[in-house]
Motif scaffolding. Structure first.
Motif, PDB file in Angstrom:
ATOM      1  N   ILE A  12      44.946  45.224  36.568  1.00  0.00           N
ATOM      2  CA  ILE A  12      44.270  45.725  35.374  1.00  0.00           C
ATOM      3  C   ILE A  12      45.124  46.858  34.841  1.00  0.00           C
ATOM      4  O   ILE A  12      45.459  47.799  35.571  1.00  0.00           O
ATOM      5  CB  ILE A  12      42.853  46.241  35.684  1.00  0.00           C
ATOM      6  CG1 ILE A  12      41.985  45.115  36.245  1.00  0.00           C
ATOM      7  CG2 ILE A  12      42.216  46.832  34.424  1.00  0.00           C
ATOM      8  CD1 ILE A  12      40.595  45.551  36.659  1.00  0.00           C
ATOM      9  N   VAL A  30      34.491  37.995  35.510  1.00  0.00           N
ATOM     10  CA  VAL A  30      34.560  38.870  34.339  1.00  0.00           C
ATOM     11  C   VAL A  30      33.601  38.349  33.279  1.00  0.00           C
ATOM     12  O   VAL A  30      33.245  37.168  33.276  1.00  0.00           O
ATOM     13  CB  VAL A  30      35.993  38.944  33.770  1.00  0.00           C
ATOM     14  CG1 VAL A  30      36.946  39.566  34.773  1.00  0.00           C
ATOM     15  CG2 VAL A  30      36.497  37.570  33.354  1.00  0.00           C
ATOM     16  N   THR A  32      33.289  37.499  29.520  1.00  0.00           N
ATOM     17  CA  THR A  32      34.045  37.265  28.295  1.00  0.00           C
ATOM     18  C   THR A  32      33.085  37.266  27.104  1.00  0.00           C
ATOM     19  O   THR A  32      31.872  37.294  27.282  1.00  0.00           O
ATOM     20  CB  THR A  32      34.789  35.923  28.342  1.00  0.00           C
ATOM     21  OG1 THR A  32      33.842  34.861  28.231  1.00  0.00           O
ATOM     22  CG2 THR A  32      35.611  35.780  29.618  1.00  0.00           C
ATOM     23  N   LEU A  50      37.319  40.041  26.391  1.00  0.00           N
ATOM     24  CA  LEU A  50      36.329  40.571  27.321  1.00  0.00           C
ATOM     25  C   LEU A  50      35.263  41.410  26.632  1.00  0.00           C
ATOM     26  O   LEU A  50      35.523  42.064  25.631  1.00  0.00           O
ATOM     27  CB  LEU A  50      37.016  41.448  28.372  1.00  0.00           C
ATOM     28  CG  LEU A  50      37.941  40.719  29.331  1.00  0.00           C
ATOM     29  CD1 LEU A  50      38.691  41.715  30.197  1.00  0.00           C
ATOM     30  CD2 LEU A  50      37.157  39.745  30.192  1.00  0.00           C
ATOM     31  N   VAL A  74      41.533  38.994  29.172  1.00  0.00           N
ATOM     32  CA  VAL A  74      41.970  38.527  30.477  1.00  0.00           C
ATOM     33  C   VAL A  74      42.903  37.343  30.266  1.00  0.00           C
ATOM     34  O   VAL A  74      42.682  36.523  29.372  1.00  0.00           O
ATOM     35  CB  VAL A  74      40.768  38.129  31.380  1.00  0.00           C
ATOM     36  CG1 VAL A  74      39.956  37.001  30.782  1.00  0.00           C
ATOM     37  CG2 VAL A  74      41.225  37.770  32.787  1.00  0.00           C
ATOM     38  N   LEU A  81      46.089  36.979  37.679  1.00  0.00           N
ATOM     39  CA  LEU A  81      45.093  37.368  36.703  1.00  0.00           C
ATOM     40  C   LEU A  81      45.439  38.775  36.211  1.00  0.00           C
ATOM     41  O   LEU A  81      45.603  39.690  37.015  1.00  0.00           O
ATOM     42  CB  LEU A  81      43.699  37.372  37.339  1.00  0.00           C
ATOM     43  CG  LEU A  81      42.550  37.693  36.389  1.00  0.00           C
ATOM     44  CD1 LEU A  81      41.384  36.767  36.682  1.00  0.00           C
ATOM     45  CD2 LEU A  81      42.116  39.128  36.520  1.00  0.00           C
ATOM     46  N   ILE A  83      44.274  41.736  33.417  1.00  0.00           N
ATOM     47  CA  ILE A  83      43.342  42.252  32.426  1.00  0.00           C
ATOM     48  C   ILE A  83      44.037  43.386  31.696  1.00  0.00           C
ATOM     49  O   ILE A  83      44.531  44.333  32.330  1.00  0.00           O
ATOM     50  CB  ILE A  83      42.038  42.758  33.076  1.00  0.00           C
ATOM     51  CG1 ILE A  83      41.249  41.587  33.658  1.00  0.00           C
ATOM     52  CG2 ILE A  83      41.193  43.533  32.064  1.00  0.00           C
ATOM     53  CD1 ILE A  83      39.999  41.971  34.411  1.00  0.00           C
TER      54      ILE A  83
END
Length: 142
Positions: A12, A30, A32, A50, A74, A81, A83
């Motif tokens: 992140i 998460v 969205t 997000l 994301v 992954l 973010i």
């Protein structure tokens, strides 16, 4: 490599820099703009906007982390992954008193904007309130 262990690598980042990294994640959840999204290893690639909401990451050992994510997007591919958030805070870094002050300030701004019929100020204050509540909720999770 992440594929061999059947785990995700999570990062992140915000405009201020990295906030969270996890190389042993078995499940990421998460929120969205379209709803909740759960991602495990070998998920199809995805990019999504997000909501202001907590992001949860569960490790293979059963431990979990919750991060207060305040918007952004994301991206997931090749078991990585990422973010990119407007702002994000780890649970242990949230100043609850500051978040409560922000909540009270936003509530006052909403009341003032409502009495003046100021739609722009109302929208900004509502976003500030959602961010403050997100931080408070994450900080108060056990």
């Amino acid at each position: 490599m992440a594929e061999a262990k059947n785990v995700l690598t999570v990062s992140i980042v915000t405009p201020d820099g990295p906030v969270y990294t996890n190389e042993n994640c078995s499940l990421a959840v998460v929120q969205t703009q379209s709803g909740d999204l759960g991602i495990m290893a070998n998920h199809i690639p995805v990019i999504a906007a997000l909501q202001i909401a907590p992001a949860e990451f569960k490790n293979q050992d059963g431990q979990s982390d919750t991060i207060a994510v305040n918007g952004g997007f994301v991206e997931f591919s090749n078991n990585e992954l990422t973010i990119v958030a407007d702002s994000a805070e780890r649970k242990d870094q949230i100043d609850v008193d500051r978040a409560n002050s922000a909540k009270e300030r936003a509530q006052r701004e909403i009341e003032e904007a409502n009495s003046k019929h100021d739609a722009d100020t109302m929208k900004r204050a509502e976003v500030e309130l959602r961010r403050a509540l997100n931080r408070i909720n994450v900080a108060n999770q056990r």
